[in-house]
Design a protein around this motif. Structure first.
Motif, PDB file in Angstrom:
ATOM      1  N   PHE A  49       2.476 -10.351  -1.340  1.00 23.23           N
ATOM      2  CA  PHE A  49       3.428  -9.705  -2.229  1.00 23.23           C
ATOM      3  C   PHE A  49       4.358  -8.796  -1.443  1.00 23.23           C
ATOM      4  CE2 PHE A  49      -0.622 -10.361  -4.403  1.00 23.23           C
ATOM      5  CZ  PHE A  49      -0.232 -11.127  -5.491  1.00 23.23           C
ATOM      6  N   THR A  50       5.561  -8.622  -1.958  1.00 27.30           N
ATOM      7  CA  THR A  50       6.493  -7.680  -1.348  1.00 27.30           C
ATOM      8  C   THR A  50       6.056  -6.254  -1.683  1.00 27.30           C
ATOM      9  OG1 THR A  50       7.952  -7.570  -3.282  1.00 27.30           O
ATOM     10  CG2 THR A  50       8.350  -9.361  -1.688  1.00 27.30           C
ATOM     11  N   ASP A  51       6.681  -5.279  -1.044  1.00 31.43           N
ATOM     12  CA  ASP A  51       6.352  -3.881  -1.321  1.00 31.43           C
ATOM     13  C   ASP A  51       6.595  -3.544  -2.792  1.00 31.43           C
ATOM     14  OD1 ASP A  51       5.645  -3.545   1.301  1.00 31.43           O
ATOM     15  OD2 ASP A  51       7.540  -2.588   1.891  1.00 31.43           O
ATOM     16  N   GLU A  52       7.701  -4.059  -3.337  1.00 36.23           N
ATOM     17  CA  GLU A  52       8.031  -3.775  -4.736  1.00 36.23           C
ATOM     18  C   GLU A  52       7.025  -4.429  -5.685  1.00 36.23           C
ATOM     19  OE1 GLU A  52      10.116  -4.883  -2.490  1.00 36.23           O
ATOM     20  OE2 GLU A  52      11.566  -3.228  -2.237  1.00 36.23           O
ATOM     21  N   GLU A  53       6.561  -5.639  -5.332  1.00 33.20           N
ATOM     22  CA  GLU A  53       5.556  -6.311  -6.156  1.00 33.20           C
ATOM     23  C   GLU A  53       4.218  -5.584  -6.081  1.00 33.20           C
ATOM     24  OE1 GLU A  53       7.633 -10.702  -5.583  1.00 33.20           O
ATOM     25  OE2 GLU A  53       5.790 -10.205  -4.500  1.00 33.20           O
TER      26      GLU A  53
END
Length: 370
Positions: A49-53
């Motif tokens: 996952f990305t940081d935002e996810e």
């Protein structure tokens, strides 16, 4: 933004659905309160996952009762994380990519709710499924579905039936869908789909916000095991072992209200003995080495027990609880109880804690946000 429901935890919510892959369909887990729905499937590292996810996943951890009792601060945290992802847009034309395998993130309820989506068939459909248990069976409510554009899916509910294990036939659910008119219709917009396909956010025509995951991280895997009540010790062992390789292994007893969602205790004692040993309700960690056990009994009665903790070694604390009472409003009846034990932290972050406490019992607590 509409109110949010999340799991899991799962499961954490009013409804929830695990989904299973079919050749031309998507079976999605469904959770709802009045806002957000969470789904998940395989277990993977956070790097999926990305940081935002990850920020959204972290915001959802600890929401219990499928979101029914979510605090305003945690709701705002989830809404902010959702909005940041929606602002990124994600992949274009998401509807063309939603026929994938998703599963709901956990909550702790006595039944499970699924949502199946079949778009690439001669009979495109969306189905909501309430699974009561493997031994009882399920209720399936179906809708005719169609893709309006690259973002929106339209549906109209048209039939429902029980499939119960003790009956050799399906039992129709008496809902007059044809008489409901527009009330049986709806739509679902996909507002964010990650490049990896791991996270999807959708909004429904009644203001509900859905968060779906294709893959889960380790805490969600553990919460899923707890919600099912199966192989929890194995899931804890795997989780602790995995985090020993990714952390320095040093954890702190963080302040706040911590709700116990699982313990390894097998022998049942009287409720007051269980409460005095921290086997029920909340554990409130206060500044200056103060601790309280708090258990709601009934009719406004509470069991309260206070004491102190002192750090005694790496990840260990000596705990003495010696001031107990049955409380009703401002009044209390003292109880002669005392509990001493060593608390060992096996894992801890701002959302979840795993510890070994009284009698070497293993506990899983989640942090209650106000």
């Amino acid at each position: 933004m509409a109110s949010v429901e999340a799991a899991i935890p799962c499961l954490r919510f009013q409804q929830r659905h695990p989904f299973f892959r079919r050749p031309t369909a998507e079976r999605l887990p469904f959770c709802r309160k009045s806002g957000l729905i969470v789904r998940s499937q395989q277990q993977v590292e956070s790097k999926a996952f990305t940081d935002e996810e990850n920020a959204l996943i972290n915001a959802l951890i600890g929401i219990q009762g499928r979101g029914r009792s979510v605090s305003s601060s945690q709701l705002k945290e989830v809404e902010t994380a959702v909005q940041k992802l929606e602002d990124q847009k994600g992949v274009p034309d998401p509807v063309s990519r939603i026929s994938q395998h998703y599963r709901t993130f956990v909550g702790v309820d006595s039944f499970t709710v699924f949502q199946e989506i079949y778009l690439r068939t001669d009979d495109p459909r969306i189905s909501n499924i309430v699974n009561f248990s493997d031994s009882v069976g399920e209720l399936k409510v179906e809708a005719v579905a169609s893709a309006k554009d690259g973002k929106r899916v339209l549906f109209r509910f048209d039939r429902a039936a029980f499939s119960l294990k003790f009956l050799p036939f399906k039992l129709p659910y008496p809902v007059p869908f044809r008489l409901l008119g527009d009330e049986a219709k709806g739509w679902l917009d996909t507002t964010y789909l990650s490049q990896s396909g791991n996270i999807r956010i959708s909004r429904g025509n009644k203001g509900t916000t859905f968060v779906l995951q294709k893959e889960t991280e380790h805490r969600q895997k553990l919460l899923l095991a707890i919600s099912k009540g199966r192989q929890v010790r194995e899931a804890i062992d795997q989780f602790v072992a995995a985090n020993q390789t990714t952390t320095k292994g040093e954890f702190e007893l963080l302040e706040g209200e911590w709700l116990m969602i699982w313990s390894s205790q097998e022998v049942t004692e009287s409720w007051i003995e269980n409460a005095s040993k921290g086997l029920m309700g909340k554990q409130i960690v206060k500044p200056n080495g103060q601790m309280k056990f708090l258990v709601d009994i009934l009719f406004g009665l509470r069991f309260s027990m206070t004491g102190k903790y002192v750090k005694s070694g790496s990840n260990t604390y000596d705990v003495v609880m010696d001031d107990a009472a049955i409380v009703a409003g401002p009044y209390g009846i003292p109880a002669e109880l005392e509990t001493k034990y060593t608390l060992q932290l096996l894992y801890g972050d701002e959302k979840m804690r795993i510890s070994r406490g009284y009698g070497d019992i293993v506990f899983v607590h989640i942090r209650v946000q106000k």
